[in-house]
Write an enzyme that holds these catalytic residues in place. Structure first.
Site, PDB file in Angstrom:
ATOM      1  N   ARG A   1       0.952  -1.140   0.002  1.00  0.00           N
ATOM      2  CA  ARG A   1       0.055  -0.009  -0.104  1.00  0.00           C
ATOM      3  C   ARG A   1       1.021   1.386   0.017  1.00  0.00           C
ATOM      4  O   ARG A   1       0.686   2.230  -0.734  1.00  0.00           O
ATOM      5  CB  ARG A   1      -0.952  -0.035   1.100  1.00  0.00           C
ATOM      6  CG  ARG A   1      -2.009  -0.569   0.954  1.00  0.00           C
ATOM      7  CD  ARG A   1      -2.410  -1.144   2.425  1.00  0.00           C
ATOM      8  NE  ARG A   1      -1.818  -2.179   3.092  1.00  0.00           N
ATOM      9  CZ  ARG A   1      -1.771  -3.321   2.527  1.00  0.00           C
ATOM     10  NH1 ARG A   1      -2.789  -3.935   1.963  1.00  0.00           N
ATOM     11  NH2 ARG A   1      -0.825  -4.325   2.845  1.00  0.00           N
ATOM     12  N   THR A   2       1.799   1.228   1.012  1.00  0.00           N
ATOM     13  CA  THR A   2       2.439   2.640   1.018  1.00  0.00           C
ATOM     14  C   THR A   2       3.206   2.717  -0.107  1.00  0.00           C
ATOM     15  O   THR A   2       3.058   4.083  -0.807  1.00  0.00           O
ATOM     16  CB  THR A   2       3.690   2.543   2.374  1.00  0.00           C
ATOM     17  OG1 THR A   2       2.720   2.012   3.210  1.00  0.00           O
ATOM     18  CG2 THR A   2       4.192   3.823   2.327  1.00  0.00           C
TER      19      THR A   2
ATOM     20  N   ARG B   1      11.560   3.653   3.609  1.00  0.00           N
ATOM     21  CA  ARG B   1      11.254   2.795   4.665  1.00  0.00           C
ATOM     22  C   ARG B   1      12.242   1.955   5.167  1.00  0.00           C
ATOM     23  O   ARG B   1      12.979   1.538   4.052  1.00  0.00           O
ATOM     24  CB  ARG B   1      10.168   1.786   4.337  1.00  0.00           C
ATOM     25  CG  ARG B   1       9.642   0.717   4.992  1.00  0.00           C
ATOM     26  CD  ARG B   1       8.524  -0.010   4.596  1.00  0.00           C
ATOM     27  NE  ARG B   1       7.170   0.657   5.123  1.00  0.00           N
ATOM     28  CZ  ARG B   1       6.024   0.079   4.833  1.00  0.00           C
ATOM     29  NH1 ARG B   1       5.763  -0.906   4.515  1.00  0.00           N
ATOM     30  NH2 ARG B   1       5.022   0.900   5.255  1.00  0.00           N
TER      31      ARG B   1
ATOM     32  N   LYS C   1      25.910  -4.805  -1.586  1.00  0.00           N
ATOM     33  CA  LYS C   1      27.537  -4.481  -1.450  1.00  0.00           C
ATOM     34  C   LYS C   1      28.027  -4.131  -0.395  1.00  0.00           C
ATOM     35  O   LYS C   1      29.120  -3.907  -0.171  1.00  0.00           O
ATOM     36  CB  LYS C   1      27.900  -3.844  -2.694  1.00  0.00           C
ATOM     37  CG  LYS C   1      27.473  -4.335  -4.175  1.00  0.00           C
ATOM     38  CD  LYS C   1      27.964  -3.606  -4.987  1.00  0.00           C
ATOM     39  CE  LYS C   1      27.213  -4.075  -6.655  1.00  0.00           C
ATOM     40  NZ  LYS C   1      27.737  -3.024  -7.720  1.00  0.00           N
TER      41      LYS C   1
ATOM     42  N   HIS D   1       5.559   6.421  11.412  1.00  0.00           N
ATOM     43  CA  HIS D   1       4.845   6.018  10.166  1.00  0.00           C
ATOM     44  C   HIS D   1       4.007   7.331  10.053  1.00  0.00           C
ATOM     45  O   HIS D   1       2.795   7.015   9.703  1.00  0.00           O
ATOM     46  CB  HIS D   1       4.278   4.799  10.021  1.00  0.00           C
ATOM     47  CG  HIS D   1       3.883   4.353   8.602  1.00  0.00           C
ATOM     48  ND1 HIS D   1       3.804   5.297   7.473  1.00  0.00           N
ATOM     49  CD2 HIS D   1       3.347   3.349   8.159  1.00  0.00           C
ATOM     50  CE1 HIS D   1       3.478   4.303   6.525  1.00  0.00           C
ATOM     51  NE2 HIS D   1       3.268   3.188   6.808  1.00  0.00           N
TER      52      HIS D   1
HETATM   53  C1  NCD Z   1       1.850  -0.918   8.319  1.00  0.00           C
HETATM   54  C2  NCD Z   1       3.368  -0.613   8.341  1.00  0.00           C
HETATM   55  O1  NCD Z   1       4.188  -1.180   7.445  1.00  0.00           O
HETATM   56  O2  NCD Z   1       3.800  -0.521   9.546  1.00  0.00           O
HETATM   57  N1  NCD Z   1       1.457  -1.072   7.107  1.00  0.00           N
HETATM   58  C3  NCD Z   1       1.332  -0.077   6.425  1.00  0.00           C
HETATM   59  O3  NCD Z   1       1.952   0.887   5.940  1.00  0.00           O
HETATM   60  N2  NCD Z   1      -0.156   0.080   5.816  1.00  0.00           N
HETATM   61  C4  NCD Z   1       1.172  -1.915   9.139  1.00  0.00           C
HETATM   62  C5  NCD Z   1       1.864  -3.437   9.084  1.00  0.00           C
HETATM   63  O4  NCD Z   1       2.714  -3.703   8.422  1.00  0.00           O
HETATM   64  O5  NCD Z   1       1.310  -4.224  10.043  1.00  0.00           O
END
Ligand code: NCD
Length: 320
Positions: free
Chosen positions: A53-54, A103, A82, A131
């Site tokens: 999703r993100t 991320r 590397k 997040h």
């Molecule tokens: C979340 C995350 O990556 O923190 N997912 C997201 O971005 N919607 C929640 C999760 O992984 O449980």
């Protein structure tokens, strides 16, 4: 910290949040108004952890603004394999892109990386840390379904490792909310997060529980989270709590009819599929809201960046 990096939701004042959410509503109503606004601009995607999703909603958002993305791809296929450091990687990518989405599994990595770049850096999850862009779409969804003031919310599941929880809880202290945290003892909120929340909001606004039943009937919103299996140092510890705190039709019998059930997704077994068909379910709508919210955020940050060097967001903390 520079104001056009978005690293934690602590940076966001109520005014910042309302600016993004109001603008996201405008964009959702008429996306064509911004369809070419960032033509020729590139967003760099650096995902060191899995994401559906993100990553895809950032990509969709950037393309719907007329821009495009450059994507590092998997860690396996990048120079990280590397032995390249994160600091070097982001310094290289800022030469390619107008903003960076990062991320990373390590808490604090986004703060560190942001110190090495001049383009806006957006934290899309740093380990069990924060997040903040998920928080903005969560707030948007809450506002649409229940309103953000005079809100009673239950936040349930993995409160220890869940970064979406940490970011959301902090942002909600900008509003008139009562937050109930429901988890097994071993997965309760880290004490430093509780301390921070109490600094921002009267003790009356923050409560911790082990059972949902105690407060279910008072909730406007129930925000359910996945147990973050990948963050457990020991698989046995995960097995000890796996499968607890599941929601099904029977669990919700005592809930208010207008209860909104949210989940950042992916879900494993926390919410039974039978809930999907009910009016309670808002989690797919929540995921879809990621596009207008990220469009609004990217537009605000990219439009400002390079003019006076100060973004519109994150002037810092609460409006007092
Ligand atoms: C979340 C995350 O990556 O923190 N997912 C997201 O971005 N919607 C929640 C999760 O992984 O449980």
């Amino acid at each position: 910290m520079r104001h056009d990096h978005l690293i934690t939701s602590k940076q966001l004042s109520r005014a910042d949040i309302e600016t993004v959410l109001d603008y996201a509503s405008e964009i959702a109503a008429d996306p064509s108004a911004v369809a070419d606004k960032h033509a020729g601009r590139l967003l760099g995607l650096l995902f060191f952890e899995p994401s559906t999703r993100t990553k895809m909603s950032f990509e969709t958002a950037m393309k719907r603004l007329g821009g495009d993305v450059v994507d590092m791809g998997s860690v396996e296929s990048s120079s990280v394999k590397k032995g390249e450091t994160l600091a070097d990687t982001v310094r290289v990518i800022e030469g390619y892109a107008d903003a960076i989405v990062l991320r990373h599994p390590k808490q604090g990595s986004a703060t560190m990386a942001s110190e090495f770049v001049d383009v806006p850096l957006l934290n899309a999850g740093d380990g069990a840390g924060h997040h903040p862009t998920q928080t903005l779409l969560d707030l948007y969804t809450i506002r649409e379904n229940a309103g953000l003031d005079d809100l009673t919310i239950g936040i349930m599941g993995d409160l220890k490792y869940g970064r979406t929880v940490h970011s959301l809880a902090y942002a909600l202290t900008n509003f008139d909310t009562r937050q109930h945290f429901i988890s097994p003892e071993s997965l309760r909120l880290p004490r430093e997060v509780v301390y921070d929340l109490h600094q921002q909001q009267d003790r009356a606004g923050i409560r911790e529980h082990e059972s949902l039943e105690e407060i279910l009937s008072s909730l406007d919103v129930l925000y359910v989270t996945r147990i973050q299996r990948e963050r457990f140092p020991d698989e046995n510890e995960y097995q000890a709590v796996a499968g607890e705190y599941q929601i099904d039709a029977e669990t919700l019998e005592d809930a208010r009819e207008d209860l909104t059930v949210m989940h950042p997704l992916p879900r494993v077994d926390e919410i039974a599929p039978e809930i999907d068909r009910t009016d309670h379910a808002a989690y797919f709508e929540q995921a879809h809201n990621g596009v207008p919210v990220r469009m609004a955020l990217l537009d605000l940050l990219l439009s400002n960046h390079g003019t006076d060097g100060v973004g519109e967001l994150g002037e810092g903390g609460h409006d007092e």
